[in-house]
Design an enzyme around this catalytic site. Structure first.
Site, short mmCIF file in Angstrom:
data_model
loop_
_atom_site.label_atom_id
_atom_site.label_comp_id
_atom_site.label_asym_id
_atom_site.label_seq_id
_atom_site.Cartn_x
_atom_site.Cartn_y
_atom_site.Cartn_z
N HIS A 317 67.65 51.43 77.88
CA HIS A 317 67.45 50.82 76.39
C HIS A 317 68.66 49.95 76.47
CE1 HIS A 317 67.57 50.16 72.03
NE2 HIS A 317 65.38 49.57 72.43
N ASP A 375 58.98 52.27 74.23
CA ASP A 375 57.39 51.49 74.79
C ASP A 375 57.23 51.84 75.86
OD1 ASP A 375 58.36 49.18 73.40
OD2 ASP A 375 60.66 48.91 74.53
#
Length: 441
Positions: A317, A375
């Site tokens: 991330h 995600d």
């Protein structure tokens, strides 16, 4: 320029910049927030020095003051109004989190009851919007439909577009939170050629969303409480995430005085990008490319090769240099959904679980802190629930709407807020004299 820190007291610090070419010194105050890094106040930088800062992507620039969401990427911390995301996801529901983000505190029982009632009775859409969908092609991407329909809401709800009126702003905020699931579900129904399902006031927020997505007039639809709770938790985890691309887009559009529906439509357009809200779509496309769990070692090897363009989607991330705190909750939710649906043996989901295990155990991924992110798991959950790929980012938009409207309200109420106007480092041609067409060779 060189920099030195001048500290006159614990609460009155400044930074002095020294121009190496001239020896001139320029001093700027340092501002501290309640938690997190301090910031250098450079609002008078150009006025005092003749310089701008250069910060592509705004990775080192604080664009606003906010009291809504705090992220510590190094520690893997995410707070909504000071509350850890883990506690909210475990004990709260999405409506309570919406109230928290909008008003700054958790509601008491009566406040929560009234808030849920008010949101519920805004879920219907103006009936003419029903006809608005007919203007889209059936194969339109649902996000394209979302941008168009949300942007058009200002043509239907004139009574809540005066941004200087606090009541108008709150009505618009309630309408956006309430109507977004209806708009999203209708985009899905339109794409598959099924009749629109209207909201039902006796259902809770996530239950209502599932009902509008999957019910049809031919038979009753039974809401699975495990799936409803999973969806509610997903909405909580995606409700806000500080000054990301779509939130910054909403704020930038709103800084011009644009109506709230136009601002949220701009946020949806920004969210649509594959590097932002489209990341969970990219995860499923990657899994489809790998195709079989026996090919995992081959693709892991490719991911480690810096000369290979292939990248494992859903890992790591930009902000979190540690484990994404939302991913831990999403992982648990993912397993609950798969167990409830008996879907752990589904080939694509089995592949995803195998890839997850490799990433958690492989020294390369652990060293680089490329952990599965939110995600990765949300895409698997949506796939298991029967939600099509094209709707993944739409669900993200439904969740993030409350964050957008909370941030938009905060910006409007901020007396220091100005219209957004980033500057640039110009590298084009210098002044040139115009030549008539006949003189050009």
């Amino acid at each position: 320029m060189n920099k030195k820190v001048v500290e006159s007291s614990s609460s009155n610090r400044s930074v002095t910049l020294v121009d190496n070419a001239t020896g001139r010194e320029f001093t700027f105050p340092v501002i501290s927030g309640s938690v997190g890094p301090d910031v250098i106040d450079v609002r008078n930088l150009y006025q005092d020095t003749g310089f701008f800062t250069f910060d592509p992507g705004y990775t080192s620039t604080g664009s606003c003051e906010s009291g809504i969401t705090f992220i510590d990427g190094d520690e893997g911390t995410l707070l909504y109004r000071g509350y850890p995301i883990q506690e909210l996801a475990e004990h709260s529901d999405f409506m309570e989190v919406c109230y928290l983000l909008l008003y700054g505190d958790l509601p008491n029982a009566e406040q929560k009851r009234k808030f849920e009632h008010d949101i519920t009775y805004h879920t219907m859409l103006h009936e003419q919007i029903h006809k608005f969908y007919d203007g889209f092609r059936r194969d339109s991407h649902p996000m394209a439909v979302m941008v168009g329909v949300v942007g058009a809401l200002s043509a239907f709800y004139h009574d809540s577009t005066d941004i200087t009126n606090p009541r108008h702003r709150m009505i618009a905020s309630y309408r956006m939170i309430a109507k977004m699931p209806t708009i999203a579900a209708w985009a899905y129904k339109y794409a598959i050629g099924q009749p629109f399902v209207y909201p039902r006031n006796e259902l809770k927020y996530s239950e209502n969303f599932l009902h509008m997505l999957f019910a049809n007039p031919c038979e009753p639809y039974t809401i699975n409480p495990v799936l409803a709770r999973a969806l509610d938790r997903i909405l909580i985890l995606h409700a806000d995430h500080e000054q990301n691309a779509s939130t910054s887009t909403v704020r930038l559009a709103g800084s011009s005085g644009a109506n709230p529906f136009a601002c949220i439509a701009a946020g949806i357009a920004s969210l649509w990008g594959p590097a932002h809200g489209g990341a969970n779509e990219a995860v499923l496309r990657m899994l489809e490319e790998i195709g079989d769990k026996n090919r995992i070692p081959e693709y892991v090897k490719r991911a480690k090769n810096p000369d290979d363009p292939f990248r494992l989607m859903g890992f790591g991330h930009r902000v979190y240099k540690n484990y994404d705190p939302r991913a831990k909750i999403m992982r648990q939710t993912c397993y609950e959904v798969l167990d409830e649906l008996g879907a752990r043996d589904e080939p694509l989901l089995e592949l995803a679980m195998g890839l997850e295990q490799v990433a958690l155990d492989d020294e390369f991924f652990v060293k680089k802190k490329l952990y599965p992110n939110v995600d990765f798991y949300s895409g698997i959950i949506f796939k298991a629930m029967g939600i099509p790929l094209s709707m993944f980012t739409v669900l993200f938009a439904v969740a993030r709407t409350v964050g957008w409207v909370a941030q938009w309200n905060e910006m409007i109420e901020d007396p220091t807020q100005k219209i957004g106007r980033p500057r640039q480092l110009y590298t084009g041609a210098t002044r040139r004299d115009y030549k008539l067409l006949a003189q050009r060779t």
